[in-house]
Design a protein around this motif. Structure first.
Motif, PDB file in Angstrom:
ATOM      1  N   GLY A  18      -2.757  -1.068  -4.920  1.00  0.00           N
ATOM      2  CA  GLY A  18      -3.736  -0.095  -5.504  1.00  0.00           C
ATOM      3  C   GLY A  18      -4.212   0.919  -4.383  1.00  0.00           C
ATOM      4  N   GLN A  19      -4.159   0.299  -3.155  1.00  0.00           N
ATOM      5  CA  GLN A  19      -4.553   1.349  -1.859  1.00  0.00           C
ATOM      6  C   GLN A  19      -3.482   2.300  -1.629  1.00  0.00           C
ATOM      7  OE1 GLN A  19      -5.577  -1.517   1.183  1.00  0.00           O
ATOM      8  NE2 GLN A  19      -5.928  -2.801  -0.450  1.00  0.00           N
ATOM      9  N   VAL A  20      -4.172   3.520  -1.567  1.00  0.00           N
ATOM     10  CA  VAL A  20      -3.428   4.860  -1.223  1.00  0.00           C
ATOM     11  C   VAL A  20      -4.112   5.375   0.057  1.00  0.00           C
ATOM     12  CG1 VAL A  20      -2.562   6.915  -1.887  1.00  0.00           C
ATOM     13  CG2 VAL A  20      -2.491   5.057  -3.430  1.00  0.00           C
ATOM     14  N   VAL A  21      -3.296   6.011   0.891  1.00  0.00           N
ATOM     15  CA  VAL A  21      -3.907   6.990   1.935  1.00  0.00           C
ATOM     16  C   VAL A  21      -2.984   8.291   1.769  1.00  0.00           C
ATOM     17  CG1 VAL A  21      -3.899   7.108   4.376  1.00  0.00           C
ATOM     18  CG2 VAL A  21      -4.343   4.914   3.517  1.00  0.00           C
ATOM     19  N   SER A  22      -3.769   9.363   1.497  1.00  0.00           N
ATOM     20  CA  SER A  22      -2.874  10.496   1.188  1.00  0.00           C
ATOM     21  C   SER A  22      -3.555  11.982   1.916  1.00  0.00           C
ATOM     22  CB  SER A  22      -3.195  10.484  -0.197  1.00  0.00           C
ATOM     23  OG  SER A  22      -2.796  11.932  -0.321  1.00  0.00           O
ATOM     24  N   VAL A  39       0.816   8.812 -11.053  1.00  0.00           N
ATOM     25  CA  VAL A  39       2.102   8.842 -11.606  1.00  0.00           C
ATOM     26  C   VAL A  39       3.028   8.758 -10.449  1.00  0.00           C
ATOM     27  CG1 VAL A  39       3.618   9.890 -12.981  1.00  0.00           C
ATOM     28  CG2 VAL A  39       1.593   9.722 -14.001  1.00  0.00           C
ATOM     29  N   GLN A  40       2.861   9.715  -9.522  1.00  0.00           N
ATOM     30  CA  GLN A  40       3.610   9.617  -8.541  1.00  0.00           C
ATOM     31  C   GLN A  40       3.730   8.282  -7.387  1.00  0.00           C
ATOM     32  OE1 GLN A  40       3.543  12.819  -5.375  1.00  0.00           O
ATOM     33  NE2 GLN A  40       1.866  13.878  -6.691  1.00  0.00           N
ATOM     34  N   TYR A  41       2.451   7.633  -7.440  1.00  0.00           N
ATOM     35  CA  TYR A  41       2.293   6.469  -6.889  1.00  0.00           C
ATOM     36  C   TYR A  41       2.726   5.066  -7.646  1.00  0.00           C
ATOM     37  CZ  TYR A  41      -0.578   9.324  -4.183  1.00  0.00           C
ATOM     38  OH  TYR A  41      -1.250  10.334  -3.298  1.00  0.00           O
ATOM     39  N   PHE A  42       2.414   5.223  -8.701  1.00  0.00           N
ATOM     40  CA  PHE A  42       2.715   3.786  -9.305  1.00  0.00           C
ATOM     41  C   PHE A  42       3.467   4.101 -10.910  1.00  0.00           C
ATOM     42  CE2 PHE A  42      -1.599   3.814  -7.563  1.00  0.00           C
ATOM     43  CZ  PHE A  42      -1.337   2.866  -6.454  1.00  0.00           C
ATOM     44  N   ASN A  75       0.880  -1.255  -0.107  1.00  0.00           N
ATOM     45  CA  ASN A  75      -0.068   0.012   0.104  1.00  0.00           C
ATOM     46  C   ASN A  75       0.921   1.443  -0.036  1.00  0.00           C
ATOM     47  OD1 ASN A  75      -2.088  -1.893   0.587  1.00  0.00           O
ATOM     48  ND2 ASN A  75      -1.986  -1.751   2.593  1.00  0.00           N
ATOM     49  N   VAL A  76       0.417   2.433  -0.064  1.00  0.00           N
ATOM     50  CA  VAL A  76       1.100   3.634  -0.319  1.00  0.00           C
ATOM     51  C   VAL A  76       0.352   4.495   0.568  1.00  0.00           C
ATOM     52  CG1 VAL A  76       1.590   5.623  -1.883  1.00  0.00           C
ATOM     53  CG2 VAL A  76       1.539   3.436  -2.906  1.00  0.00           C
ATOM     54  N   LEU A  77       1.532   5.220   1.223  1.00  0.00           N
ATOM     55  CA  LEU A  77       1.225   6.436   2.294  1.00  0.00           C
ATOM     56  C   LEU A  77       1.864   7.615   1.678  1.00  0.00           C
ATOM     57  CD1 LEU A  77      -0.140   7.400   4.911  1.00  0.00           C
ATOM     58  CD2 LEU A  77       2.263   7.026   5.876  1.00  0.00           C
ATOM     59  N   ASN A  78       0.950   8.856   1.686  1.00  0.00           N
ATOM     60  CA  ASN A  78       1.396   9.870   1.144  1.00  0.00           C
ATOM     61  C   ASN A  78       1.211  10.933   2.063  1.00  0.00           C
ATOM     62  OD1 ASN A  78       2.329  12.300   0.011  1.00  0.00           O
ATOM     63  ND2 ASN A  78       0.695  12.405  -1.727  1.00  0.00           N
ATOM     64  N   LEU A  79       2.073  11.153   3.024  1.00  0.00           N
ATOM     65  CA  LEU A  79       2.003  12.261   4.151  1.00  0.00           C
ATOM     66  C   LEU A  79       2.943  13.324   3.849  1.00  0.00           C
ATOM     67  CD1 LEU A  79       0.007  11.769   6.265  1.00  0.00           C
ATOM     68  CD2 LEU A  79       1.913  10.565   7.652  1.00  0.00           C
TER      69      LEU A  79
END
Ligand SMILES: Cc1cc2nc3c(=O)[nH]c(=O)nc-3n(C[C@H](O)[C@H](O)[C@H](O)COP(=O)(O)OP(=O)(O)OC[C@H]3O[C@@H](n4cnc5c(N)ncnc54)[C@H](O)[C@@H]3O)c2cc1C
Length: 456
Positions: A312-316, A367-370, A89-93
């Motif tokens: 495909g899961q992101v928390v931002s 694009v930033q995530y994947f 999963n992706v975290l954008n903090l």
């Protein structure tokens, strides 16, 4: 138009109205459904883009303890499948992008411990709530005078802990956290079993999706009585007489002995009742806003992120786009679909921009995530029920500070021959499709029981 003779009029052909109709149909009680839109489903809306490609613009997931939904799938032979939940999963903090596994994002140890303690505390408090009478808890007066935001700020010792719990709660409640009381949040958590259950994919409310889209359940349910639905029929006024009710649209009057209302709170407020509704219900309706959330879908010819081991899961916390993202590709993975929730003030800001700009923002985020492959979608589509005349928000109505203490169960109480359903009348899975079904069935059961008594 020939006005049918009927015992019951159901207002609204969302899941609650349809579930009520199904129950009355099975009990042999005559009814019609009056629906403002030209379609069934209400806050559930499957958009079929191509024969083999659809997106659920409204409700889409079911999960454990949503027993009625699984029973309906079984009854109609409708299949469901596991939400894709493998990989990172992706975290954008604060602009820093990291990956993590499981439910809890990777953060510094203090924030992690803080988040764990805070979630356990919420879980413990919610477990004490009686979903039939949240106001009866000894601490209810205190919890009802505090917003969820105040509580979370007070109990978050680090910025990262607060930001992550905030994003999680915004996704669960679909609002700014100062819009609901802590008591409502606790009730909602308990109503949906537990915080873990509301958050999780596996063993949680996001576990399964419906093959063919959520609307296919609604379509299967109405098949035996589809001709009883009158579309494009917004109800403006209801007059309760001694023997019957008159239900009035701009073009027609309909008559019945009883009425089941399933419309969302702001639309209930707009109906002119004669005599007026009780003071409690009227006051509550003056203080009962809806959540705000938009769903944004980026469609690719393949779920390419899976090849790189992304879920495909992101928390931002990016204020310009989506709080959370999920893989919403079809069961066969024939297309790749990423769906982002934009919620509360972010949703207002996002949908205030042109479609082209919204698409650009989502692509640049993806694009930033994947990576670069996210630059080439087949299609972008987004939707918010906040702009829809016949929903005025979603997922559901929000009980602000003081509402549970002041108006208790006023919303779901029958008034004369008026019965109230809709997911906002549900005690179990309140705000969800399961709750809508249960509340519709409960209203139909009230009428069936009353009819039995009349016969004695
Ligand atoms: C974006 C989004 C995502 C969601 N995700 C999920 C999810 O994954 N899982 C889940 O369980 N739940 C989810 N929900 C919530 C779920 O969709 C709702 O709780 C549920 O569909 C509500 O059903 P209902 O029948 O109570 O109300 P509605 O579906 O709102 O039905 C009410 C009906 O009344 C009609 N109506 C309104 N006013 C009038 C009038 N004056 N006269 C006649 N008709 C009228 C409306 O057109 C509508 O068809 C989501 C909702 C949204 C919008």
């Amino acid at each position: 138009m020939k006005i049918p003779d009927t015992e019951v009029i159901i207002i609204g052909a969302g899941f609650s109205g349809i579930a009520a109709a199904k129950k009355l149909h099975e009990a042999g009680i005559s009814f019609i459904i009056l629906e403002a839109r030209d379609r069934i489903g209400g806050r559930v809306y499957t958009n079929y883009l191509k024969e083999d490609l659809y997106v659920d613009l409204g409700g889409q997931w079911i999960g454990p303890t949503q027993d009625r939904m699984y029973e309906l799938c079984k009854e109609y032979g409708i299949s469901y499948f596991e939400t894709y939940d493998e990989g990172k999963n992706v975290l954008n903090l604060r602009g820093k992008i990291r990956t993590y596994k499981g439910i809890i994002p990777k953060m510094d140890p203090i924030s992690l411990i803080n988040l764990d303690i805070l979630m356990r505390k919420l879980e413990r408090m919610a477990r004490q709530i009686n979903v039939h009478s949240p106001w009866s808890h000894p601490k209810a007066p205190k919890w009802d005078q505090m917003t969820l935001e105040t509580f979370l700020r007070k109990n978050s010792k680090t910025k990262s802990c607060y930001e992550v719990i905030k994003i999680g709660c915004e996704t669960i409640f679909a609002c700014e956290l100062n819009e609901i009381s802590l008591l409502h949040a606790l009730f909602y958590i308990r109503s949906g079993t537990s915080l873990d259950c509301l958050i999780n994919i596996k063993d949680g409310a996001q576990q399964h999706r419906i093959v063919g889209g959520m609307q296919s359940i609604a379509e299967a349910m109405v098949a035996p009585f589809h001709e009883k639905i009158i579309f494009n029929c917004p109800i403006e006024k209801i007059i309760q007489g001694a023997d019957q009710l008159e239900v009035i649209s701009s073009e027609n009057s309909f008559f019945a002995k009883r009425v089941i209302l399933t419309v969302p709170p702001p639309l209930l407020k707009n109906i002119d009742f004669e005599p007026g509704l009780s003071t409690e219900k009227s006051q509550l309706l003056e203080n009962y806003p809806m959540g705000r959330v938009g769903k944004c879908f980026m469609i690719y010819d393949t779920p390419f992120w899976r090849e790189d081991n992304y879920s495909g899961q992101v928390v931002s916390d990016d204020p310009l786009t989506h709080q959370t993202l999920f893989d919403c590709s079809p069961v066969d993975g024939k297309y790749g679909i990423l769906m982002g929730f934009t919620i509360g003030n972010r949703a207002d800001e996002y949908f205030g921009r042109s479609e082209e700009d919204r698409k650009k923002r989502m692509i640049s985020q993806l694009v930033q995530y994947f990576g670069e492959r996210a630059k080439n979608p087949i299609q972008y589509i987004d939707f918010t029920m906040s702009d829809e005349t016949w929903s005025q928000g979603c997922y559901a109505g929000l009980m602000p500070i003081g509402a549970w203490s002041n108006w208790r169960d006023a919303y779901r109480k029958p008034e004369g021959n008026l019965h109230f359903a809709g997911t906002e009348a549900a005690t179990v899975w309140h705000g969800y499709i399961e709750g809508a079904v249960r509340a519709g069935e409960a209203a139909a059961s009230e009428i069936i029981e009353l009819k039995k008594k009349e016969k004695i």
